[in-house]
Design an enzyme around this catalytic site. Sequence first.
Site, PDB file in Angstrom:
ATOM      1  N   SER A  12       0.798  -1.230   0.000  1.00 26.02           N
ATOM      2  CA  SER A  12       0.000   0.000   0.000  1.00 26.02           C
ATOM      3  C   SER A  12       0.829   1.278   0.000  1.00 26.02           C
ATOM      4  CB  SER A  12      -0.919   0.003   1.243  1.00 26.02           C
ATOM      5  OG  SER A  12      -0.150  -0.218   2.409  1.00 26.02           O
ATOM      6  N   ASP A  57      -3.535  -8.718   7.375  1.00 23.24           N
ATOM      7  CA  ASP A  57      -2.704  -8.407   8.541  1.00 23.24           C
ATOM      8  C   ASP A  57      -1.750  -9.581   8.716  1.00 23.24           C
ATOM      9  OD1 ASP A  57      -1.514  -7.976  10.951  1.00 23.24           O
ATOM     10  OD2 ASP A  57      -3.367  -7.722  12.095  1.00 23.24           O
ATOM     11  N   VAL A  58      -0.469  -9.354   8.453  1.00 20.35           N
ATOM     12  CA  VAL A  58       0.480 -10.486   8.459  1.00 20.35           C
ATOM     13  C   VAL A  58       0.724 -11.049   9.863  1.00 20.35           C
ATOM     14  CG1 VAL A  58       1.701  -9.839   6.338  1.00 20.35           C
ATOM     15  CG2 VAL A  58       2.561  -9.026   8.545  1.00 20.35           C
ATOM     16  N   SER A 136      16.889  -6.274   5.307  1.00 13.58           N
ATOM     17  CA  SER A 136      17.391  -4.906   5.475  1.00 13.58           C
ATOM     18  C   SER A 136      18.903  -4.970   5.642  1.00 13.58           C
ATOM     19  CB  SER A 136      16.770  -4.291   6.732  1.00 13.58           C
ATOM     20  OG  SER A 136      17.540  -3.201   7.183  1.00 13.58           O
ATOM     21  N   TYR A 149      14.613  -5.142  15.422  1.00 18.69           N
ATOM     22  CA  TYR A 149      14.451  -5.047  13.959  1.00 18.69           C
ATOM     23  C   TYR A 149      15.594  -5.778  13.249  1.00 18.69           C
ATOM     24  CZ  TYR A 149      13.857  -2.868   9.340  1.00 18.69           C
ATOM     25  OH  TYR A 149      13.679  -2.649   7.989  1.00 18.69           O
ATOM     26  N   ILE A 182      16.098   3.949   2.712  1.00 16.60           N
ATOM     27  CA  ILE A 182      15.229   4.293   1.572  1.00 16.60           C
ATOM     28  C   ILE A 182      14.225   5.349   2.041  1.00 16.60           C
ATOM     29  CG2 ILE A 182      13.609   3.343  -0.145  1.00 16.60           C
ATOM     30  CD1 ILE A 182      16.489   2.126  -0.311  1.00 16.60           C
TER      31      ILE A 182
HETATM   32  P1  NDP Z   1       6.472   1.662   5.028  1.00 19.02           P
HETATM   33  O1  NDP Z   1       6.356   1.910   6.489  1.00 19.02           O
HETATM   34  O2  NDP Z   1       6.411   2.801   4.075  1.00 19.02           O
HETATM   35  O3  NDP Z   1       5.392   0.560   4.564  1.00 19.02           O
HETATM   36  C1  NDP Z   1       5.219  -0.596   5.307  1.00 19.02           C
HETATM   37  C2  NDP Z   1       4.266  -1.515   4.589  1.00 19.02           C
HETATM   38  O4  NDP Z   1       4.104  -2.693   5.409  1.00 19.02           O
HETATM   39  C3  NDP Z   1       2.894  -0.890   4.406  1.00 19.02           C
HETATM   40  O5  NDP Z   1       2.364  -1.298   3.159  1.00 19.02           O
HETATM   41  C4  NDP Z   1       2.096  -1.495   5.558  1.00 19.02           C
HETATM   42  O6  NDP Z   1       0.719  -1.645   5.256  1.00 19.02           O
HETATM   43  C5  NDP Z   1       2.713  -2.882   5.645  1.00 19.02           C
HETATM   44  N1  NDP Z   1       2.505  -3.487   6.957  1.00 19.02           N
HETATM   45  C6  NDP Z   1       3.027  -3.120   8.158  1.00 19.02           C
HETATM   46  N2  NDP Z   1       2.562  -3.931   9.131  1.00 19.02           N
HETATM   47  C7  NDP Z   1       1.727  -4.815   8.542  1.00 19.02           C
HETATM   48  C8  NDP Z   1       0.937  -5.896   9.014  1.00 19.02           C
HETATM   49  N3  NDP Z   1       0.879  -6.240  10.310  1.00 19.02           N
HETATM   50  N4  NDP Z   1       0.215  -6.603   8.108  1.00 19.02           N
HETATM   51  C9  NDP Z   1       0.246  -6.282   6.803  1.00 19.02           C
HETATM   52  N5  NDP Z   1       0.958  -5.257   6.284  1.00 19.02           N
HETATM   53  C10 NDP Z   1       1.689  -4.540   7.154  1.00 19.02           C
HETATM   54  O7  NDP Z   1       7.842   0.867   4.882  1.00 19.02           O
HETATM   55  P2  NDP Z   1       8.889   0.725   3.691  1.00 19.02           P
HETATM   56  O8  NDP Z   1       8.234   0.809   2.389  1.00 19.02           O
HETATM   57  O9  NDP Z   1      10.025   1.591   4.015  1.00 19.02           O
HETATM   58  O10 NDP Z   1       9.379  -0.768   3.998  1.00 19.02           O
HETATM   59  C11 NDP Z   1       8.979  -1.887   3.246  1.00 19.02           C
HETATM   60  C12 NDP Z   1       9.865  -3.041   3.665  1.00 19.02           C
HETATM   61  O11 NDP Z   1      11.219  -2.699   3.413  1.00 19.02           O
HETATM   62  C13 NDP Z   1       9.786  -3.383   5.150  1.00 19.02           C
HETATM   63  O12 NDP Z   1       9.855  -4.769   5.311  1.00 19.02           O
HETATM   64  C14 NDP Z   1      11.015  -2.716   5.714  1.00 19.02           C
HETATM   65  O13 NDP Z   1      11.460  -3.340   6.889  1.00 19.02           O
HETATM   66  C15 NDP Z   1      11.992  -2.892   4.571  1.00 19.02           C
HETATM   67  N6  NDP Z   1      13.101  -1.961   4.567  1.00 19.02           N
HETATM   68  C16 NDP Z   1      12.896  -0.619   4.526  1.00 19.02           C
HETATM   69  C17 NDP Z   1      13.967   0.241   4.516  1.00 19.02           C
HETATM   70  C18 NDP Z   1      13.824   1.714   4.494  1.00 19.02           C
HETATM   71  O14 NDP Z   1      14.831   2.414   4.709  1.00 19.02           O
HETATM   72  N7  NDP Z   1      12.654   2.267   4.250  1.00 19.02           N
HETATM   73  C19 NDP Z   1      15.346  -0.265   4.553  1.00 19.02           C
HETATM   74  C20 NDP Z   1      15.449  -1.700   4.578  1.00 19.02           C
HETATM   75  C21 NDP Z   1      14.355  -2.498   4.584  1.00 19.02           C
HETATM   76  P3  NDP Z   1      -0.410  -0.581   5.783  1.00 19.02           P
HETATM   77  O15 NDP Z   1       0.173   0.794   5.677  1.00 19.02           O
HETATM   78  O16 NDP Z   1      -1.553  -0.802   4.824  1.00 19.02           O
HETATM   79  O17 NDP Z   1      -0.764  -0.967   7.184  1.00 19.02           O
END
Ligand code: NDP
Length: 241
Positions: A12, A57-58, A136, A149, A182
């Site tokens: 999303s 919801d994972v 990550s 984390y 990122i």
């Molecule tokens: P965001 O916080 O922008 O997005 C997180 C996403 O995970 C959203 O789509 C959210 O859905 C979803 N999410 C969170 N909790 C749940 C849950 N319980 N069930 C289902 N969906 C869930 O994060 P990023 O885009 O930055 O991160 C994406 C991935 O990349 C993550 O795994 C993060 O750990 C990893 N990552 C990110 C980095 C960064 O610097 N940004 C660096 C390294 C890794 P919703 O909003 O609909 O609840």
Amino acid sequence: MPQQTVLIIGGSRGIGAAAASLFYENGYQVGITYKSSKEQADILKKNHPGMEAFFCDVECESSVDAAVEQMTSTFGKIDVLINNAGIALIKLFTETTAAEWKRVFQTNVTGTYYACKAVLPQMIRRQSGRIINVSSMWGQTGASCEVAYSASKAAVIGLTKALAKEVGLSGITVNCVAPGVIDTDMNAELTEEDRMALCEETPLARIGSPHEVAGVMLFLAGEHASFLTGQVIAPNGGIVI
Ligand code: NDP
């Protein structure tokens, strides 16, 4: 070749949303999941006719199973699974509660386990499939004040390597992306000073964009990555691990 399908768990916002757009532009049938961000998911859907969005919801196995079932009945199959949902926790280790520790693992590790488990039977039946997990850089190096984390993201790497060995004979690849810093909501709380310090530690001297991670995911899902499995690919601006 029939049109390929991709299910992006946590599609999303941020990296997942960038991946959804990129896979769509490259001819995939795309299903994304949302948990809290239904509005963003609806906007993505509206901008990409034919894209579908499912609640998931994972933290909850039945919710993951339901999303996988809906995706499969909508598009007929899941060729590519991207386990992108994740949460961060920035806190001193000694102040991290057991409940916080469990929630980080439940989301980042157990959620990945649930989704792989739900999708694998159909991939094994078809003797083909691609799984892309999201770890990550901190899962590789460890980050101070992010022990939960970092540990969860290291577990995702272990899961990826072991599962790749187990399902290789079924023609399924399992790989992992380990992004550096990122520009997404996940880093919204970083101060300008934090961001500058992170840029200084990065050979490319900047923070990455979600699109740059999505590009690696697209490569891992595609034909040019057919002999790649159990690997960790790190779009991190050049930090050597
Ligand atoms: P965001 O916080 O922008 O997005 C997180 C996403 O995970 C959203 O789509 C959210 O859905 C979803 N999410 C969170 N909790 C749940 C849950 N319980 N069930 C289902 N969906 C869930 O994060 P990023 O885009 O930055 O991160 C994406 C991935 O990349 C993550 O795994 C993060 O750990 C990893 N990552 C990110 C980095 C960064 O610097 N940004 C660096 C390294 C890794 P919703 O909003 O609909 O609840």
